[in-house]
Design an enzyme around this catalytic site. Structure first.
Site, mmCIF file in Angstrom:
data_model
loop_
_atom_site.group_PDB
_atom_site.id
_atom_site.type_symbol
_atom_site.label_atom_id
_atom_site.label_comp_id
_atom_site.label_asym_id
_atom_site.label_seq_id
_atom_site.Cartn_x
_atom_site.Cartn_y
_atom_site.Cartn_z
ATOM 1 N N TYR A 39 0.992 -1.177 -0.016
ATOM 2 C CA TYR A 39 -0.098 -0.123 -0.094
ATOM 3 C C TYR A 39 0.773 1.251 0.193
ATOM 4 C CZ TYR A 39 -3.231 3.375 1.970
ATOM 5 O OH TYR A 39 -4.246 4.525 2.382
ATOM 6 N N LEU A 87 5.762 -10.467 -2.784
ATOM 7 C CA LEU A 87 4.436 -10.301 -2.921
ATOM 8 C C LEU A 87 3.598 -11.226 -2.045
ATOM 9 C CD1 LEU A 87 4.502 -10.700 -6.872
ATOM 10 C CD2 LEU A 87 4.440 -8.357 -5.512
ATOM 11 N N THR A 102 2.331 -10.090 0.664
ATOM 12 C CA THR A 102 1.202 -9.075 1.136
ATOM 13 C C THR A 102 0.796 -8.165 -0.045
ATOM 14 O OG1 THR A 102 2.583 -7.932 2.401
ATOM 15 C CG2 THR A 102 1.313 -9.564 3.592
ATOM 16 N N PHE A 155 10.137 -0.415 3.290
ATOM 17 C CA PHE A 155 8.575 -0.656 3.647
ATOM 18 C C PHE A 155 8.417 -2.164 4.117
ATOM 19 C CE2 PHE A 155 8.824 2.864 0.753
ATOM 20 C CZ PHE A 155 8.319 3.968 1.502
ATOM 21 N N ALA A 195 7.705 -5.421 5.766
ATOM 22 C CA ALA A 195 7.359 -5.751 6.870
ATOM 23 C C ALA A 195 6.236 -6.648 7.088
ATOM 24 C CB ALA A 195 7.686 -4.437 7.852
ATOM 25 N N THR A 234 6.448 3.257 12.983
ATOM 26 C CA THR A 234 4.792 3.422 13.185
ATOM 27 C C THR A 234 4.738 3.893 14.751
ATOM 28 O OG1 THR A 234 3.037 1.851 13.765
ATOM 29 C CG2 THR A 234 5.331 0.936 14.007
ATOM 30 N N TYR A 282 4.696 -6.409 16.970
ATOM 31 C CA TYR A 282 4.482 -5.739 15.856
ATOM 32 C C TYR A 282 5.288 -4.371 16.255
ATOM 33 C CZ TYR A 282 3.628 -2.205 12.256
ATOM 34 O OH TYR A 282 3.445 -1.264 11.541
ATOM 35 N N HIS A 294 -8.029 -2.378 8.960
ATOM 36 C CA HIS A 294 -8.060 -1.052 9.009
ATOM 37 C C HIS A 294 -9.637 -0.461 8.896
ATOM 38 C CE1 HIS A 294 -3.760 -0.734 7.868
ATOM 39 N NE2 HIS A 294 -3.802 -1.007 9.208
ATOM 40 N N LEU A 295 -9.947 0.520 9.749
ATOM 41 C CA LEU A 295 -11.215 1.069 9.907
ATOM 42 C C LEU A 295 -11.778 1.540 8.291
ATOM 43 C CD1 LEU A 295 -13.864 1.575 11.570
ATOM 44 C CD2 LEU A 295 -12.718 4.014 11.838
#
Length: 326
Positions: free
Chosen positions: A16, A38, A40, A74, A76, A118, A142, A188-189
């Site tokens: 993303y 690939l 995720t 990125f 992870a 994060t 995490y 995610h919301l």
């Protein structure tokens, strides 16, 4: 931003945030190689114009050489619940993988790093807005692995002169053209609420409506993914040899769960049934960032701060996927 094009390795660039940052880098004239296994991410997420190498971050040594100017990292594992159930995977991928990346960077002479960190490194904050000086006390593996990587990077900067910037994200949302958010499973919301609007989910679960907030639901800081991407380009230009700069990225204001749900209803024109559930353990009432350091040190200023705009972009992307679950 820098006018001279750079050759850059983007690990996790099919995911993303990595895909959106990669697209911004290419638009700025940089040469981009995406390294992604690939697991995720998605092949369609590799930005047009980027070179693609299918592999894990542990394979960076096979890609990096002296022609590269910097790495944006990125790659992870990033699911909080999974990290609790399978912590070894997170230590192996996030910490072990980054250690091998740092080794490969040192061996190849690549001395600039921008790291995707994060807000989970802070855990449950004692006060808000959260500054970078807040106590770091992650509440799950995490967040703990991301904090461990930050410590590793600090040591690399001090010992070997690495120029590094860690960007600690709060709630990233929205989309950028054909690059947007799709996780399996989704946690995610905003995309979850959009799934309800699409008829792919019966109702959205609201975990707690008795918090000490204006409408009783949790407040979170949402940042548009395109604003986030622009911060990475600025970080690339402001990284200084021997320094590890850590910056929060957020809007500095919060939107409640109920505000998000109501905004999705308005933007999509679809009903979104709610199911109020008990509070989840460990959910703070308010998580809001202070991004003053990013403003001062990077010259960064988010411009897409309207919740409806964030939701509208995410909705356009969600519709573009159609029935494609991948």
């Amino acid at each position: 931003m820098s006018e001279s094009p750079r050759k850059l390795l983007v690990t996790g660039g099919a995911g993303y945030v990595g895909s959106v940052v990669g697209a911004h880098l290419l638009a700025a004239g940089h040469r981009v190689t995406v390294l992604d296994d690939l697991s995720t991410g998605f092949r369609a997420g590799v930005p047009d114009g980027a070179d693609f190498v299918e592999g894990r971050v542990q394979d960076a040594a096979k890609v990096l050489d002296g022609s590269y100017d910097a790495v944006l990292h990125f790659a992870a594992s990033s699911q909080v619940g999974e990290s609790v159930a399978d912590p070894a995977k997170y230590w192996r991928n996030n910490v072990g993988g980054t250690l091998e990346l740092l080794d490969a960077m040192r061996a190849s002479g690549v001395r600039t790093l921008v790291f995707s960190s994060t807000a989970a490194t802070y855990g449950e904050p004692a006060s808000v807005p959260i500054t970078e000086d807040a106590v770091t006390a992650p509440t799950n593996p995490y967040g703990a692995t991301k904090l461990a990587v930050d410590h590793m990077i600090s040591g690399e900067c001090a010992a070997h002169g690495l120029a590094a910037v860690s960007l600690r994200y709060f709630n990233v949302a929205g989309a950028y053209g054909k690059y947007g958010e799709r996780h399996h499973p989704e946690s995610h919301l905003i995309p979850l609420v959009l799934q309800v609007a699409q008829g792919r989910r019966e109702a959205i679960s609201v975990f707690g409506d008795d918090y000490p907030t204006p409408d009783g639901t949790c407040l979170r800081d949402y940042i548009h993914v395109a604003d986030l991407a622009e911060a990475h380009l600025l970080a690339l230009d402001h990284a200084a040899a021997g320094e590890h700069l850590i910056c929060n990225l957020g809007n500095g204001s919060g939107f409640s769960v109920r505000e998000v749900v109501d905004t999705v209803r308005r933007v999509t024109g679809h009903p979104v049934p709610e199911s109020v559930q008990p509070r989840r353990a460990g959910d703070p009432a308010v998580l809001v960032a202070s991004a003053q350091r990013a403003r001062d040190r990077l010259g960064w200023q988010p411009t897409r701060t309207d919740l409806a705009e964030i939701v509208r972009d995410a909705w356009t992307f969600a519709q573009s996927l159609g029935e494609d679950a991948r």
